[in-house]
Write an enzyme that holds these catalytic residues in place. Sequence first.
Site, PDB file in Angstrom:
ATOM      1  N   ASN A 118     -12.510 -67.996 -15.395  1.00 24.23           N
ATOM      2  CA  ASN A 118     -12.992 -69.374 -14.436  1.00 24.23           C
ATOM      3  C   ASN A 118     -14.410 -69.323 -14.746  1.00 24.23           C
ATOM      4  OD1 ASN A 118     -14.268 -67.554 -12.662  1.00 24.23           O
ATOM      5  ND2 ASN A 118     -12.279 -66.872 -12.190  1.00 24.23           N
ATOM      6  N   ASP A 167      -5.800 -65.701  -9.788  1.00 21.36           N
ATOM      7  CA  ASP A 167      -4.744 -65.554  -8.887  1.00 21.36           C
ATOM      8  C   ASP A 167      -3.481 -65.392  -9.685  1.00 21.36           C
ATOM      9  OD1 ASP A 167      -6.210 -66.077  -6.757  1.00 21.36           O
ATOM     10  OD2 ASP A 167      -5.923 -68.202  -6.801  1.00 21.36           O
ATOM     11  N   LYS A 221      -1.829 -63.610 -32.501  1.00 22.01           N
ATOM     12  CA  LYS A 221      -2.407 -65.063 -32.258  1.00 22.01           C
ATOM     13  C   LYS A 221      -1.251 -65.911 -32.172  1.00 22.01           C
ATOM     14  CE  LYS A 221      -5.746 -68.627 -33.859  1.00 22.01           C
ATOM     15  NZ  LYS A 221      -6.243 -69.296 -34.759  1.00 22.01           N
ATOM     16  N   PRO A 233      -2.050 -59.204  -8.068  1.00 22.92           N
ATOM     17  CA  PRO A 233      -2.057 -58.658  -6.970  1.00 22.92           C
ATOM     18  C   PRO A 233      -3.329 -59.326  -5.947  1.00 22.92           C
ATOM     19  CG  PRO A 233      -3.113 -57.170  -8.377  1.00 22.92           C
ATOM     20  CD  PRO A 233      -2.393 -58.232  -9.247  1.00 22.92           C
ATOM     21  N   ASP A 234      -3.228 -59.599  -4.759  1.00 23.33           N
ATOM     22  CA  ASP A 234      -4.306 -59.901  -4.042  1.00 23.33           C
ATOM     23  C   ASP A 234      -5.046 -59.163  -3.513  1.00 23.33           C
ATOM     24  OD1 ASP A 234      -5.804 -60.909  -1.875  1.00 23.33           O
ATOM     25  OD2 ASP A 234      -4.303 -62.667  -1.580  1.00 23.33           O
ATOM     26  N   ILE A 235      -6.428 -58.744  -4.164  1.00 20.40           N
ATOM     27  CA  ILE A 235      -7.308 -57.590  -3.923  1.00 20.40           C
ATOM     28  C   ILE A 235      -7.782 -57.709  -2.503  1.00 20.40           C
ATOM     29  CG2 ILE A 235      -9.395 -56.384  -4.392  1.00 20.40           C
ATOM     30  CD1 ILE A 235      -8.882 -57.503  -7.311  1.00 20.40           C
ATOM     31  N   PHE A 290     -15.235 -63.794   0.143  1.00 18.51           N
ATOM     32  CA  PHE A 290     -16.000 -65.165  -0.056  1.00 18.51           C
ATOM     33  C   PHE A 290     -14.975 -66.169  -0.258  1.00 18.51           C
ATOM     34  CE2 PHE A 290     -19.828 -62.941  -0.978  1.00 18.51           C
ATOM     35  CZ  PHE A 290     -20.815 -63.869  -1.226  1.00 18.51           C
ATOM     36  N   LYS A 294      -8.393 -68.019   5.449  1.00 21.72           N
ATOM     37  CA  LYS A 294      -8.572 -66.390   4.711  1.00 21.72           C
ATOM     38  C   LYS A 294      -9.203 -65.546   5.403  1.00 21.72           C
ATOM     39  CE  LYS A 294     -10.326 -65.299   0.160  1.00 21.72           C
ATOM     40  NZ  LYS A 294     -11.068 -65.806  -1.192  1.00 21.72           N
ATOM     41  N   LYS A 321      -6.772 -62.334   5.801  1.00 16.19           N
ATOM     42  CA  LYS A 321      -6.963 -61.201   5.083  1.00 16.19           C
ATOM     43  C   LYS A 321      -7.742 -59.944   5.951  1.00 16.19           C
ATOM     44  CE  LYS A 321      -6.306 -63.688   0.947  1.00 16.19           C
ATOM     45  NZ  LYS A 321      -6.783 -64.106  -0.330  1.00 16.19           N
TER      46      LYS A 321
END
Length: 392
Positions: free
Chosen positions: A206, A276, A286, A302-304, A320, A334, A338
């Site tokens: 990203n 994600d 390649k 994994p969702d940290i 964030f 969120k 969380k």
Amino acid sequence: MKNIVLGVTGGIAAYKSANIVSLLRKKGYDVKVIMTENATKIITPQTLETLSKNRVIVDMWEREHQIEVEHISLSEWADLILIAPATYNIVGKVANGIADDMLSTVISASKKPIYFALAMNVNMYENPILNENIQKLKNFGYHFIEADEGFLACNIEAKGRLRDEKEIIEIIEKNLNYEFPLKGKKVLITAGRTEEALDPIRYFSNHSSGKMGYSLAEEAIELGAEVTLISGPTNLTTPRGISKFISVKSAQEMFQEVMKHYEFQDIAIACAAVADYRPKHYYNEKIKKNDDELTIILERNPDILLNMGKNKKNQILIGFAAETENLLDNAKNKLKKKNLDFIVANSAYNMQQDKNLIQIIKKNGEILKFNEAKKRIVAKQIFSEIINEINK
């Protein structure tokens, strides 16, 4: 009693170091002096030894040292390092990573506050190279005491004269007497992006620059915290004074490092832009193009932050929410899901910018709105709220 290392360089104002040592000693500070070879041509080491009541160090290689590595022991002994006078030469050396004498080596080895009290010829003072080096060092957390205007050794009235000794001491005392609100606290910060490899050449990622996370780390250090920074790839320089820097690439690597260190923290801030999903299959060679469409299957990472929330004990946990739509609704969801103490909501479009525009949403539903500001200022706003949480 606070400990101060005074570095004396070969500017004509080196003779004023005697008064600086004398004033510091009268205030109760323990002072150790390091002189450059050039400084000894202007004032003798014996003078400063007599005033400081400590041996003055000039030569890195003299054999009368104590057994410990002296440049390390001095940098750890000091609560603050003051270079007065700070010449064009010493600023340039430190800014460019040169450590070829005892003073530049101690400066390079230290994580303590460092102040350069500038003094030099006006033409050198106005040289753009000096200005560039000063800005570079300021970005790394070094401090500068600007020179005064006055009568210089070159027989002109101009800027470049060492600031009055009493004023120099007043400036450094503000740092020495500052009550660090996060002293003794351990802070974990994640920053940057993650990269999810598809083959040896390609990866999914990203646009995160890491600037917000690194700004948070710099602010935490200034507040006295012991900071662990776990960072994905960035083009940024590791903040000066960091306690532990851990470089990772993938979301899985970041997950492992976060969970390894999380339980020992007082405060944790998940600022990294973590992928994600990752490619389900990694190609060892390649991928070659052909006339067919290419289908890539992605699987969840994994969702940290979710795992941090599940394992939260006494930590203050901040996340964030970088969104492109429905910012507040997504951030509130969120926050609850969380198990966060508060969440920082901001636009995903600010990822690569130097500025950010945030809202802080707390567990009790309170929403704090801030004006757009540089990310370093935003970091101060966020830590102000963290300190409020601690002091509840």
